[in-house]
Design an enzyme around this catalytic site. Structure first.
Site, short mmCIF file in Angstrom:
data_model
loop_
_atom_site.label_atom_id
_atom_site.label_comp_id
_atom_site.label_asym_id
_atom_site.label_seq_id
_atom_site.Cartn_x
_atom_site.Cartn_y
_atom_site.Cartn_z
N SER A 127 0.80 -1.07 -0.02
CA SER A 127 0.08 0.02 0.01
C SER A 127 0.74 1.25 -0.13
O SER A 127 1.89 1.28 0.47
CB SER A 127 -0.71 0.08 1.20
OG SER A 127 -1.18 1.28 1.45
N TYR B 20 -2.14 -0.21 10.13
CA TYR B 20 -2.38 -0.86 8.81
C TYR B 20 -1.13 -0.80 7.76
O TYR B 20 -0.53 -1.90 7.32
CB TYR B 20 -3.48 -0.16 8.25
CG TYR B 20 -3.61 -0.45 6.72
CD1 TYR B 20 -4.03 -1.79 6.20
CD2 TYR B 20 -3.34 0.36 5.59
CE1 TYR B 20 -4.19 -2.07 4.89
CE2 TYR B 20 -3.29 0.33 4.25
CZ TYR B 20 -3.75 -1.01 3.96
OH TYR B 20 -3.93 -1.53 2.57
N1 LIG Z 1 -8.60 -0.31 -2.02
C1 LIG Z 1 -7.39 0.44 -1.80
O1 LIG Z 1 -7.31 1.74 -2.21
C2 LIG Z 1 -6.16 -0.28 -1.53
C3 LIG Z 1 -5.18 0.53 -1.52
C4 LIG Z 1 -3.94 0.00 -1.15
C5 LIG Z 1 -3.79 -1.24 -0.61
N2 LIG Z 1 -4.84 -2.12 -1.02
C6 LIG Z 1 -4.78 -3.42 -0.50
O2 LIG Z 1 -5.17 -4.09 -1.58
C7 LIG Z 1 -5.92 -5.58 -1.14
C8 LIG Z 1 -7.50 -5.34 -1.58
O3 LIG Z 1 -8.01 -4.46 -0.96
P1 LIG Z 1 -9.58 -4.14 -1.31
O4 LIG Z 1 -9.92 -2.55 -1.46
O5 LIG Z 1 -10.14 -4.83 -2.39
O6 LIG Z 1 -10.19 -4.57 0.17
P2 LIG Z 1 -11.34 -5.56 0.49
O7 LIG Z 1 -11.52 -5.59 1.80
O8 LIG Z 1 -12.60 -5.25 -0.43
O9 LIG Z 1 -10.79 -6.90 0.10
C9 LIG Z 1 -9.99 -7.72 0.91
C10 LIG Z 1 -10.87 -8.98 1.35
O10 LIG Z 1 -9.95 -9.92 1.81
C11 LIG Z 1 -10.76 -10.73 2.69
N3 LIG Z 1 -9.98 -10.87 3.93
C12 LIG Z 1 -9.67 -10.30 5.02
N4 LIG Z 1 -9.16 -11.09 5.86
C13 LIG Z 1 -8.73 -12.43 5.46
C14 LIG Z 1 -8.57 -13.69 5.95
N5 LIG Z 1 -7.99 -13.64 7.28
N6 LIG Z 1 -8.62 -14.68 5.18
C15 LIG Z 1 -9.23 -14.84 4.02
N7 LIG Z 1 -9.81 -13.42 3.35
C16 LIG Z 1 -9.50 -12.45 4.23
C17 LIG Z 1 -11.90 -9.86 2.99
O11 LIG Z 1 -13.13 -10.49 3.14
C18 LIG Z 1 -11.99 -8.97 1.93
O12 LIG Z 1 -13.13 -9.48 0.92
C19 LIG Z 1 -5.63 -5.49 0.37
O13 LIG Z 1 -4.60 -6.19 0.76
C20 LIG Z 1 -5.47 -3.87 0.56
O14 LIG Z 1 -4.70 -3.67 1.73
C21 LIG Z 1 -5.84 -1.49 -1.17
#
Ligand SMILES: NC(=O)c1ccc[n+]([C@@H]2O[C@H](COP(=O)([O-])OP(=O)(O)OC[C@H]3O[C@@H](n4cnc5c(N)ncnc54)[C@H](O)[C@@H]3O)[C@@H](O)[C@H]2O)c1
Length: 325
Positions: free
Chosen positions: A128, A153
């Site tokens: 991130s 985070y």
């Molecule tokens: N959306 C953004 O702007 C952004 C920015 C930087 C990094 N990220 C990273 O990208 C990835 C996806 O983000 P997103 O926005 O789609 O988030 P999201 O919360 O929509 O998706 C993450 C998914 O992981 C699942 N999850 C969480 N803990 C889990 C576990 N222990 N076992 C199995 N599944 C689990 C959740 O149920 C969820 O569906 C994440 O790693 C997030 O940290 C996202």
């Protein structure tokens, strides 16, 4: 080729799986535990177009559960893992730090251990932009010192980068860590600013503006991010023993007040604003230098914020509007 996507029911994971299941010769296995950070039915809706596809298999399970992860890796010949599962969100990580460390650090390590035991050595990991914290030099570059982190985070994401480095150095894993910059678009998480702002403006409720509106984010459209993830997957498959950290951003930051003006233009409504102090953990700005991803992956985001917001609004009107009325 068989790809394991963790966090497949989430915002980015489901968009990625949609794109990959449309490609020939790709089989996707997806795992998600429907973490309660936001409602399960939203994630089930994210999966609804995927479940009927013959080249998609879904397993409800937790990446911290060794039995589940081992059985996936034992029963399938996985070529690469795209690891997106995490507890996301900067502010809530300050309220529940242990939950974040459990899913993001222990979960990632459990997955890597199982991969090692089963001889699966290739991973793309979702890091991130928050790891840059209060970095003052702009744009943020992968070579900048990472010493200004201000949220748990972000600390969990940096831990992921460091732990994958150990698996690279010690066991020869091939790894690309992607630092995503504020991703938005269809299915965006309901806790994120753009989603919340559309909801407020359409309900004629005030939009909460943290600070004076001058903070800025390098908002990146989800389909551009998906292209970057797919290019990274190809890069890892083609480069044995690689270890890279790359920014996936838009290289075009937008100030908070300008974002609100864009949302007003897209919805044809005027926002009412409510100012509040900037919460703990929120960084003043993000701004990606994307030269490295351009050079190594051919990554080239093409979606301007006005265009991406229109796509988000179309999805929102179709799927969410009836729920908020
Ligand atoms: N959306 C953004 O702007 C952004 C920015 C930087 C990094 N990220 C990273 O990208 C990835 C996806 O983000 P997103 O926005 O789609 O988030 P999201 O919360 O929509 O998706 C993450 C998914 O992981 C699942 N999850 C969480 N803990 C889990 C576990 N222990 N076992 C199995 N599944 C689990 C959740 O149920 C969820 O569906 C994440 O790693 C997030 O940290 C996202």
């Amino acid at each position: 080729m068989t790809i394991l996507i963790t966090g497949v029911a989430g915002f980015i994971g489901s968009n990625l799986a949609d794109a990959l299941t449309g490609q020939d010769d790709i089989r996707i296995i997806g795992i998600d535990n429907f973490d309660n950070f936001y409602p399960r039915d939203t994630k089930e809706a994210n999966l609804s177009g995927l479940l009927p596809k013959a080249n998609f298999n879904f397993i409800e399970g937790d990446i911290r559960d060794t039995t589940v992860v081992d059985s996936i890796l034992e029963n399938n010949k996985i070529d690469i893992v795209i690891h997106l599962a995490a507890k996301a969100g900067v502010r809530p990580s300050m309220e529940n730090p242990l939950n974040y460390i459990s899913s993001n650090v222990e979960g990632t390590t459990n997955l890597l251990e199982s991969m090692r035991r089963h001889g699966v050595y290739k991973m793309v990991f979702a890091s991130s932009s928050s790891v840059y914290g209060e970095n003052e030099k702009i744009p943020f570059s992968e070579s900048d010192a990472i010493d200004r982190i201000i949220s748990i985070y972000a600390a969990t994401k940096l831990s992921g980068e460091k732990i994958t480095k150990v698996y690279h150095d010690v066991y020869g894993f091939s790894i690309v860590n992607l630092r995503f910059f504020t991703v938005y678009g269809e299915r965006q998480r309901p806790d994120l600013a753009i989603h919340k702002f559309f909801k407020s403006i359409l309900k004629d409720e005030p939009i909460t503006v943290y600070g004076d509106g001058s903070t800025s984010r390098d908002y990146t459209y989800v389909k551009d991010i998906v292209s970057g993830i797919i290019a990274s997957k190809n890069y890892v498959l083609q480069h044995d023993h690689c270890y890279e950290v790359m920014n996936l951003g838009n290289n075009d930051p937008v100030k908070l007040m300008d974002l609100i003006r864009h949302i007003e233009a897209v919805t044809g409504r005027q926002a009412r604003l409510e100012h509040k102090p900037i919460p703990t953990g929120d960084v003043p700005r993000t701004y990606a230098d994307i030269t490295k991803a351009q050079q190594l992956l051919g990554y080239s985001p093409t979606t301007h914020i006005a265009e991406g917001l229109k796509a988000f609004y179309q999805w929102y009107e179709k799927t969410q509007l009836s729920k908020i009325k």
